[in-house]
Design a protein around this motif. Structure first.
Motif, PDB file in Angstrom:
ATOM      1  N   ALA A   1      20.404  -7.572  11.818  1.00  0.00           N
ATOM      2  CA  ALA A   1      20.110  -8.090  10.486  1.00  0.00           C
ATOM      3  C   ALA A   1      18.705  -7.657  10.076  1.00  0.00           C
ATOM      4  CB  ALA A   1      20.226  -9.607  10.478  1.00  0.00           C
ATOM      5  N   THR A   2      18.529  -7.326   8.822  1.00  0.00           N
ATOM      6  CA  THR A   2      17.244  -6.808   8.334  1.00  0.00           C
ATOM      7  C   THR A   2      16.082  -7.727   8.671  1.00  0.00           C
ATOM      8  OG1 THR A   2      18.429  -5.725   6.535  1.00  0.00           O
ATOM      9  CG2 THR A   2      16.058  -5.914   6.305  1.00  0.00           C
ATOM     10  N   HIS A   3      16.286  -9.032   8.581  1.00  0.00           N
ATOM     11  CA  HIS A   3      15.176  -9.961   8.850  1.00  0.00           C
ATOM     12  C   HIS A   3      14.734  -9.927  10.311  1.00  0.00           C
ATOM     13  CE1 HIS A   3      18.556 -12.572  10.033  1.00  0.00           C
ATOM     14  NE2 HIS A   3      17.666 -13.221  10.752  1.00  0.00           N
ATOM     15  N   LEU A   4      15.539  -9.339  11.205  1.00  0.00           N
ATOM     16  CA  LEU A   4      15.157  -9.234  12.612  1.00  0.00           C
ATOM     17  C   LEU A   4      14.390  -7.955  12.933  1.00  0.00           C
ATOM     18  CD1 LEU A   4      18.434 -10.556  14.306  1.00  0.00           C
ATOM     19  CD2 LEU A   4      16.289 -11.793  13.882  1.00  0.00           C
ATOM     20  N   LEU A   5      14.308  -7.043  11.973  1.00  0.00           N
ATOM     21  CA  LEU A   5      13.550  -5.808  12.175  1.00  0.00           C
ATOM     22  C   LEU A   5      12.061  -6.088  12.022  1.00  0.00           C
ATOM     23  CD1 LEU A   5      15.616  -3.257  10.050  1.00  0.00           C
ATOM     24  CD2 LEU A   5      15.434  -3.295  12.545  1.00  0.00           C
ATOM     25  N   HIS A   6      11.274  -5.515  12.918  1.00  0.00           N
ATOM     26  CA  HIS A   6       9.827  -5.564  12.734  1.00  0.00           C
ATOM     27  C   HIS A   6       9.500  -4.538  11.654  1.00  0.00           C
ATOM     28  CE1 HIS A   6       5.623  -6.047  13.572  1.00  0.00           C
ATOM     29  NE2 HIS A   6       5.509  -4.728  13.666  1.00  0.00           N
ATOM     30  N   ASP A   7       8.899  -4.965  10.553  1.00  0.00           N
ATOM     31  CA  ASP A   7       8.547  -4.117   9.427  1.00  0.00           C
ATOM     32  C   ASP A   7       9.770  -3.382   8.865  1.00  0.00           C
ATOM     33  OD1 ASP A   7       7.116  -2.767   7.484  1.00  0.00           O
ATOM     34  OD2 ASP A   7       6.340  -1.253   8.860  1.00  0.00           O
ATOM     35  N   PRO A   8      10.690  -4.111   8.222  1.00  0.00           N
ATOM     36  CA  PRO A   8      11.908  -3.494   7.689  1.00  0.00           C
ATOM     37  C   PRO A   8      11.640  -2.369   6.693  1.00  0.00           C
ATOM     38  CG  PRO A   8      11.985  -5.889   7.443  1.00  0.00           C
ATOM     39  CD  PRO A   8      10.633  -5.541   7.962  1.00  0.00           C
ATOM     40  N   THR A   9      10.529  -2.431   5.976  1.00  0.00           N
ATOM     41  CA  THR A   9      10.259  -1.388   4.987  1.00  0.00           C
ATOM     42  C   THR A   9      10.091  -0.019   5.640  1.00  0.00           C
ATOM     43  OG1 THR A   9       7.898  -1.921   5.028  1.00  0.00           O
ATOM     44  CG2 THR A   9       9.233  -2.972   3.311  1.00  0.00           C
ATOM     45  N   ARG A  10       9.712  -0.022   6.895  1.00  0.00           N
ATOM     46  CA  ARG A  10       9.555   1.235   7.641  1.00  0.00           C
ATOM     47  C   ARG A  10      10.882   1.979   7.763  1.00  0.00           C
ATOM     48  NH1 ARG A  10       9.368   0.854  13.907  1.00  0.00           N
ATOM     49  NH2 ARG A  10       9.906   2.981  14.340  1.00  0.00           N
ATOM     50  N   TRP A  11      11.998   1.243   7.727  1.00  0.00           N
ATOM     51  CA  TRP A  11      13.327   1.824   7.923  1.00  0.00           C
ATOM     52  C   TRP A  11      14.030   2.161   6.606  1.00  0.00           C
ATOM     53  CZ3 TRP A  11      14.202   3.127  12.795  1.00  0.00           C
ATOM     54  CH2 TRP A  11      13.520   2.444  13.789  1.00  0.00           C
ATOM     55  N   MET A  12      13.436   1.805   5.476  1.00  0.00           N
ATOM     56  CA  MET A  12      14.069   2.016   4.169  1.00  0.00           C
ATOM     57  C   MET A  12      14.102   3.487   3.786  1.00  0.00           C
ATOM     58  SD  MET A  12      14.929  -0.738   2.403  1.00  0.00           S
ATOM     59  CE  MET A  12      14.785  -2.474   2.738  1.00  0.00           C
ATOM     60  N   THR A  13      15.160   3.851   3.084  1.00  0.00           N
ATOM     61  CA  THR A  13      15.205   5.176   2.464  1.00  0.00           C
ATOM     62  C   THR A  13      14.296   5.131   1.238  1.00  0.00           C
ATOM     63  OG1 THR A  13      17.062   4.607   1.030  1.00  0.00           O
ATOM     64  CG2 THR A  13      17.614   5.520   3.207  1.00  0.00           C
ATOM     65  N   PRO A  14      14.010   6.278   0.634  1.00  0.00           N
ATOM     66  CA  PRO A  14      13.124   6.260  -0.541  1.00  0.00           C
ATOM     67  C   PRO A  14      13.607   5.342  -1.676  1.00  0.00           C
ATOM     68  CG  PRO A  14      13.324   8.490   0.289  1.00  0.00           C
ATOM     69  CD  PRO A  14      14.292   7.652   1.083  1.00  0.00           C
ATOM     70  N   ILE A  15      14.925   5.175  -1.829  1.00  0.00           N
ATOM     71  CA  ILE A  15      15.419   4.284  -2.884  1.00  0.00           C
ATOM     72  C   ILE A  15      16.025   2.995  -2.307  1.00  0.00           C
ATOM     73  CG2 ILE A  15      15.813   6.155  -4.516  1.00  0.00           C
ATOM     74  CD1 ILE A  15      18.852   5.825  -3.892  1.00  0.00           C
ATOM     75  N   GLY A  16      15.867   2.775  -1.010  1.00  0.00           N
ATOM     76  CA  GLY A  16      16.472   1.620  -0.347  1.00  0.00           C
ATOM     77  C   GLY A  16      16.034   0.286  -0.905  1.00  0.00           C
ATOM     78  N   SER A  17      14.755   0.140  -1.151  1.00  0.00           N
ATOM     79  CA  SER A  17      14.246  -1.126  -1.677  1.00  0.00           C
ATOM     80  C   SER A  17      14.819  -1.411  -3.062  1.00  0.00           C
ATOM     81  CB  SER A  17      12.719  -1.099  -1.723  1.00  0.00           C
ATOM     82  OG  SER A  17      12.225  -2.347  -2.151  1.00  0.00           O
ATOM     83  N   LEU A  18      14.892  -0.402  -3.907  1.00  0.00           N
ATOM     84  CA  LEU A  18      15.476  -0.560  -5.239  1.00  0.00           C
ATOM     85  C   LEU A  18      16.949  -0.966  -5.129  1.00  0.00           C
ATOM     86  CD1 LEU A  18      15.557  -0.231  -8.347  1.00  0.00           C
ATOM     87  CD2 LEU A  18      16.152   2.160  -7.924  1.00  0.00           C
ATOM     88  N   LEU A  19      17.680  -0.300  -4.237  1.00  0.00           N
ATOM     89  CA  LEU A  19      19.097  -0.632  -4.071  1.00  0.00           C
ATOM     90  C   LEU A  19      19.278  -2.082  -3.647  1.00  0.00           C
ATOM     91  CD1 LEU A  19      20.505   2.539  -2.259  1.00  0.00           C
ATOM     92  CD2 LEU A  19      20.742   1.909  -4.665  1.00  0.00           C
ATOM     93  N   ARG A  20      18.437  -2.549  -2.739  1.00  0.00           N
ATOM     94  CA  ARG A  20      18.568  -3.921  -2.239  1.00  0.00           C
ATOM     95  C   ARG A  20      18.120  -4.958  -3.261  1.00  0.00           C
ATOM     96  NH1 ARG A  20      18.501  -5.120   3.674  1.00  0.00           N
ATOM     97  NH2 ARG A  20      19.700  -3.413   4.516  1.00  0.00           N
ATOM     98  N   THR A  21      16.970  -4.750  -3.880  1.00  0.00           N
ATOM     99  CA  THR A  21      16.488  -5.760  -4.822  1.00  0.00           C
ATOM    100  C   THR A  21      17.365  -5.849  -6.065  1.00  0.00           C
ATOM    101  OG1 THR A  21      14.893  -4.225  -5.808  1.00  0.00           O
ATOM    102  CG2 THR A  21      14.088  -5.671  -4.045  1.00  0.00           C
ATOM    103  N   SER A  22      18.028  -4.762  -6.424  1.00  0.00           N
ATOM    104  CA  SER A  22      18.932  -4.769  -7.579  1.00  0.00           C
ATOM    105  C   SER A  22      20.361  -5.122  -7.181  1.00  0.00           C
ATOM    106  CB  SER A  22      18.927  -3.389  -8.243  1.00  0.00           C
ATOM    107  OG  SER A  22      19.477  -2.426  -7.346  1.00  0.00           O
ATOM    108  N   SER A  23      20.614  -5.226  -5.876  1.00  0.00           N
ATOM    109  CA  SER A  23      21.950  -5.481  -5.311  1.00  0.00           C
ATOM    110  C   SER A  23      22.930  -4.346  -5.574  1.00  0.00           C
ATOM    111  CB  SER A  23      22.530  -6.813  -5.802  1.00  0.00           C
ATOM    112  OG  SER A  23      21.733  -7.885  -5.348  1.00  0.00           O
TER     113      SER A  23
END
Length: 186
Positions: free
Chosen positions: A66-88
């Motif tokens: 689960a993402t919340h179990l990753l140390h520093d999840p942003t390190r594993w994001m793709t360039p558009i990963g954060s946008l995809l997740r925050t926008s669902s």
């Protein structure tokens, strides 16, 4: 009636979502290595495992937790990963799971196959009898910010109070929360 609603709404959404699905798929393909979709092993009704698609928001070498179990999840994001997740937007391919009957529009979010604590608590509360959902009572009451025990309590409340009217309320609240990007961790 719930299955009929899921099928009718799912089929109705196919046409207007075709272009956004194609655009997001293209964006994922152009911004990172690997497949467009991530097929995640999830726990469904009666604790059966099914494969659930999401647009890939994490690198292909990300640990399967689960993402919340990753140390520093942003390190594993793709360039558009954060946008995809925050926008669902990463959730759109789950329409496939709804049409197949592995999921419903409303129910408890499907646990990862290795979230033993969540699966155990849901089983103890009888929640495993429900079809997992794209959204649910726990999502509109905290989403990623809730501790597991509180998620299960909300899932159990939904089990006891579920109705078509409540499902419509949850869908409306979900749309509002997605637009506000409320309760999303990454």
């Amino acid at each position: 009636m719930k299955r009929a609603f899921d099928l009718l709404l799912g089929l109705a959404l196919l046409v207007p979502l075709t272009l956004p699905l194609l655009l997001v798929a293209l964006a994922v393909r152009l911004t990172s290595r690997g497949p467009v979709l991530y097929w995640s092993d999830r726990v469904g009704r009666d604790n059966r495992i099914f494969r659930m698609p999401k647009f890939r928001s994490m690198r292909i070498d990300t640990p399967t937790v689960a993402t919340h179990l990753l140390h520093d999840p942003t390190r594993w994001m793709t360039p558009i990963g954060s946008l995809l997740r925050t926008s669902s937007l990463d959730e759109l391919p789950q329409l496939w799971s709804i049409l197949r009957g592995d999921m419903s529009f409303v129910g408890p979010r499907p646990a990862l196959y290795n979230q033993d604590d969540l699966v155990r608590l849901r089983t103890e509360a009888g929640v495993q009898r429900l079809l997992p959902g794209l959204t649910g009572w726990a999502q509109v009451n905290g989403r990623d910010e809730l501790p597991i025990a509180q998620k299960v309590a909300l899932d159990a409340w939904y089990l006891q109070h579920r109705s078509f009217a409540l499902d419509l309320r949850i869908l409306a609240l979900t749309a509002w929360k997605v637009l506000k990007r409320d309760g999303v961790s990454h």
